[in-house]
Design a protein around this motif. Structure first.
Motif, PDB file in Angstrom:
ATOM      1  N   ALA A  52      26.304 -20.682 -20.435  1.00  0.00           N
ATOM      2  CA  ALA A  52      25.535 -19.467 -20.148  1.00  0.00           C
ATOM      3  C   ALA A  52      25.439 -19.142 -18.657  1.00  0.00           C
ATOM      4  O   ALA A  52      25.729 -18.008 -18.256  1.00  0.00           O
ATOM      5  CB  ALA A  52      24.151 -19.564 -20.775  1.00  0.00           C
ATOM      6  N   PRO A  53      25.031 -20.086 -17.783  1.00  0.00           N
ATOM      7  CA  PRO A  53      24.937 -19.726 -16.365  1.00  0.00           C
ATOM      8  C   PRO A  53      26.294 -19.444 -15.731  1.00  0.00           C
ATOM      9  O   PRO A  53      26.396 -18.609 -14.826  1.00  0.00           O
ATOM     10  CB  PRO A  53      24.265 -20.947 -15.728  1.00  0.00           C
ATOM     11  N   LEU A  54      27.339 -20.124 -16.195  1.00  0.00           N
ATOM     12  CA  LEU A  54      28.676 -19.829 -15.683  1.00  0.00           C
ATOM     13  C   LEU A  54      29.069 -18.403 -16.043  1.00  0.00           C
ATOM     14  O   LEU A  54      29.578 -17.643 -15.212  1.00  0.00           O
ATOM     15  CB  LEU A  54      29.701 -20.808 -16.260  1.00  0.00           C
ATOM     16  N   ALA A  55      28.849 -18.043 -17.312  1.00  0.00           N
ATOM     17  CA  ALA A  55      29.193 -16.700 -17.765  1.00  0.00           C
ATOM     18  C   ALA A  55      28.380 -15.650 -17.016  1.00  0.00           C
ATOM     19  O   ALA A  55      28.905 -14.607 -16.604  1.00  0.00           O
ATOM     20  CB  ALA A  55      28.958 -16.586 -19.268  1.00  0.00           C
ATOM     21  N   GLN A  56      27.104 -15.923 -16.827  1.00  0.00           N
ATOM     22  CA  GLN A  56      26.237 -14.976 -16.126  1.00  0.00           C
ATOM     23  C   GLN A  56      26.732 -14.726 -14.705  1.00  0.00           C
ATOM     24  O   GLN A  56      26.658 -13.604 -14.196  1.00  0.00           O
ATOM     25  CB  GLN A  56      24.807 -15.505 -16.098  1.00  0.00           C
ATOM     26  N   SER A  57      27.267 -15.760 -14.064  1.00  0.00           N
ATOM     27  CA  SER A  57      27.710 -15.621 -12.675  1.00  0.00           C
ATOM     28  C   SER A  57      28.895 -14.678 -12.530  1.00  0.00           C
ATOM     29  O   SER A  57      29.145 -14.161 -11.444  1.00  0.00           O
ATOM     30  CB  SER A  57      28.069 -16.994 -12.096  1.00  0.00           C
ATOM     31  N   VAL A  58      29.652 -14.445 -13.625  1.00  0.00           N
ATOM     32  CA  VAL A  58      30.780 -13.512 -13.564  1.00  0.00           C
ATOM     33  C   VAL A  58      30.510 -12.249 -14.382  1.00  0.00           C
ATOM     34  O   VAL A  58      31.418 -11.470 -14.662  1.00  0.00           O
ATOM     35  CB  VAL A  58      32.092 -14.184 -14.030  1.00  0.00           C
ATOM     36  N   GLY A  59      29.244 -12.070 -14.794  1.00  0.00           N
ATOM     37  CA  GLY A  59      28.867 -10.827 -15.460  1.00  0.00           C
ATOM     38  C   GLY A  59      29.144 -10.776 -16.943  1.00  0.00           C
ATOM     39  O   GLY A  59      29.277  -9.693 -17.519  1.00  0.00           O
ATOM     40  N   ILE A  60      29.227 -11.932 -17.608  1.00  0.00           N
ATOM     41  CA  ILE A  60      29.469 -11.977 -19.051  1.00  0.00           C
ATOM     42  C   ILE A  60      28.223 -12.502 -19.756  1.00  0.00           C
ATOM     43  O   ILE A  60      27.633 -13.494 -19.338  1.00  0.00           O
ATOM     44  CB  ILE A  60      30.674 -12.884 -19.385  1.00  0.00           C
ATOM     45  N   ASP A  61      27.834 -11.832 -20.832  1.00  0.00           N
ATOM     46  CA  ASP A  61      26.724 -12.271 -21.675  1.00  0.00           C
ATOM     47  C   ASP A  61      27.309 -13.103 -22.811  1.00  0.00           C
ATOM     48  O   ASP A  61      28.088 -12.590 -23.624  1.00  0.00           O
ATOM     49  CB  ASP A  61      25.989 -11.045 -22.224  1.00  0.00           C
ATOM     50  N   VAL A  62      26.962 -14.390 -22.889  1.00  0.00           N
ATOM     51  CA  VAL A  62      27.563 -15.260 -23.905  1.00  0.00           C
ATOM     52  C   VAL A  62      27.259 -14.768 -25.321  1.00  0.00           C
ATOM     53  O   VAL A  62      28.017 -15.044 -26.249  1.00  0.00           O
ATOM     54  CB  VAL A  62      27.101 -16.725 -23.749  1.00  0.00           C
ATOM     55  N   ALA A  63      26.162 -14.033 -25.500  1.00  0.00           N
ATOM     56  CA  ALA A  63      25.820 -13.535 -26.835  1.00  0.00           C
ATOM     57  C   ALA A  63      26.849 -12.529 -27.336  1.00  0.00           C
ATOM     58  O   ALA A  63      26.961 -12.294 -28.541  1.00  0.00           O
ATOM     59  CB  ALA A  63      24.431 -12.889 -26.812  1.00  0.00           C
ATOM     60  N   GLU A  64      27.624 -11.938 -26.419  1.00  0.00           N
ATOM     61  CA  GLU A  64      28.609 -10.930 -26.806  1.00  0.00           C
ATOM     62  C   GLU A  64      29.968 -11.532 -27.142  1.00  0.00           C
ATOM     63  O   GLU A  64      30.850 -10.826 -27.631  1.00  0.00           O
ATOM     64  CB  GLU A  64      28.765  -9.905 -25.680  1.00  0.00           C
TER      65      GLU A  64
END
Length: 364
Positions: A52-64
């Motif tokens: 989750a934090p890795l994805a957030q750092s590049v603008g991706i929401d893991v829920a999607e």
């Protein structure tokens, strides 16, 4: 190994330290189907990584990432793989994820291939509709007497493609194994990525013929005689339904995107092959040549102008990097450095070497 894990730990702490600036969000408009990451969070957890934090750092929401009806930024997805590589300390993470991925995870595209009558038809589906899965990859097959060479590449405008390259190559092998059996391995595979620290996993999966950065393209070779191998999952009615769904999905994607951008993407992918011509681009977009020229005319441009603009834009970007001029010449689709130098003088009024020095001086 201890040093590598310590570096990964330090990187992770720095990445999520609120005092540190976050990674720049990618601006490249190309996209990938979100479901390509359907099992990525589960896979990362098995590697001991919180996605989750890795994805957030590049603008991706893991829920999607479980949605097959959504597209996300391709550059961001490749950056996410790159961060997984760094944090896990595993430079084969893309290949490992492919082993965790299921063919049906890509929706109608995967099911159409799964139920194709022959390998030839399965690869036709892959070639025709692969833009459903991701933009920016040009894919084709060269059929000779005894061998078929499958070729694909991504443009240099995409950062950190290495793990994604492994991921897509492994999925292609999975597709072929669906027809030729789980133990099948290609005659040869050339991956346009650096050699990993250990090649054991690559050689085990792709076979002893795997190589790294020995060619200008990603390539995979199979026997021509294998193309007519029937599928064990052949279902004509389901295959027809799934291809119709693929066709509708691709039409919807194309209607929602600017034609100029679509043509530019194809030109970028074809320039290094010396094949950025109207017939090839029109075929890639499933359009007639006259229809493509007419629609470009409605946008007050034409194919030749877009080729020239794309070459100039690519040259502008690469001259600001350390990419050798000989490689820039190749990537811009020129047969030799002299041809590129003449074109550059026309654009800049000076040689590419002088333009590079000016860009560096401006940066300084």
């Amino acid at each position: 190994m201890l040093t590598l894990r310590r570096q990964a730990f330090n990187f992770r702490n720095r990445l999520f330290d609120p005092r540190e600036p976050s990674l720049p969000f990618p601006t490249n408009p190309q996209t990938v189907i979100a479901a390509a990451g359907r099992r990525l969070e589960e896979f990362a957890r098995l590697q001991g990584v919180d996605l989750a934090p890795l994805a957030q750092s590049v603008g991706i929401d893991v829920a999607e990432l479980s949605r097959s009806d959504l597209r996300i930024n391709l550059d961001a997805f490749m950056r996410l793989f790159h961060l997984l590589e760094i944090v896990s300390g595993d430079d084969c993470i893309g290949l490992r994820y492919a082993l965790h991925f299921r063919q049906g995870d890509s929706g109608a595209f995967g099911f159409a291939i799964l139920h194709a009558p022959t390998l030839r038809e399965g690869l036709r589906i892959y070639q025709t509709y692969q833009r459903m899965v991701a933009d920016n990859a040009h894919f084709d097959m060269v059929e000779e007497k005894d061998d078929v060479t499958i070729r694909w590449r991504y443009t240099r405008l995409i950062d950190y493609p290495d793990q994604y390259t492994d991921f897509r190559a492994a999925l292609l092998v999975k597709v072929i194994r669906g027809f030729l059996g789980p133990g099948w391995r290609p005659r040869a595979v050339a991956l346009l990525r650096p050699r990993p620290r250990s090649t054991v996993l690559h050689r085990d999966y792709f076979g002893p013929g795997v190589s790294f950065q020995t060619a200008s393209l990603n390539t995979l070779s199979i026997p021509a005689s294998a193309l007519d191998t029937p599928s064990g999952n052949d279902d004509p009615r389901l295959f027809e339904m799934m291809e119709a769904a693929c066709r509708a999905a691709l039409d919807a994607i194309d209607r929602s995107r600017d034609l100029r951008l679509q043509v530019t993407e194809q030109i970028l992918a074809l320039l290094p092959w010396g094949e950025a011509n109207l017939p090839r681009v029109a075929a890639s977009l499933a359009m007639g040549e006259r229809s493509l020229q007419r629609r470009l005319g409605e946008l007050d441009t034409n194919f030749e102008t877009l080729v020239e603009e794309t070459r100039r834009d690519l040259s502008d970007r690469l001259l600001g990097t350390s990419t050798p001029l000989s490689e820039i010449s190749y990537l811009c689709g020129y047969s030799n450095a002299s041809a590129y130098s003449r074109a550059a003088r026309g654009w800049y009024g000076v040689s590419p070497q002088t333009m590079r020095q000016r860009l560096r001086g401006h940066t300084t």
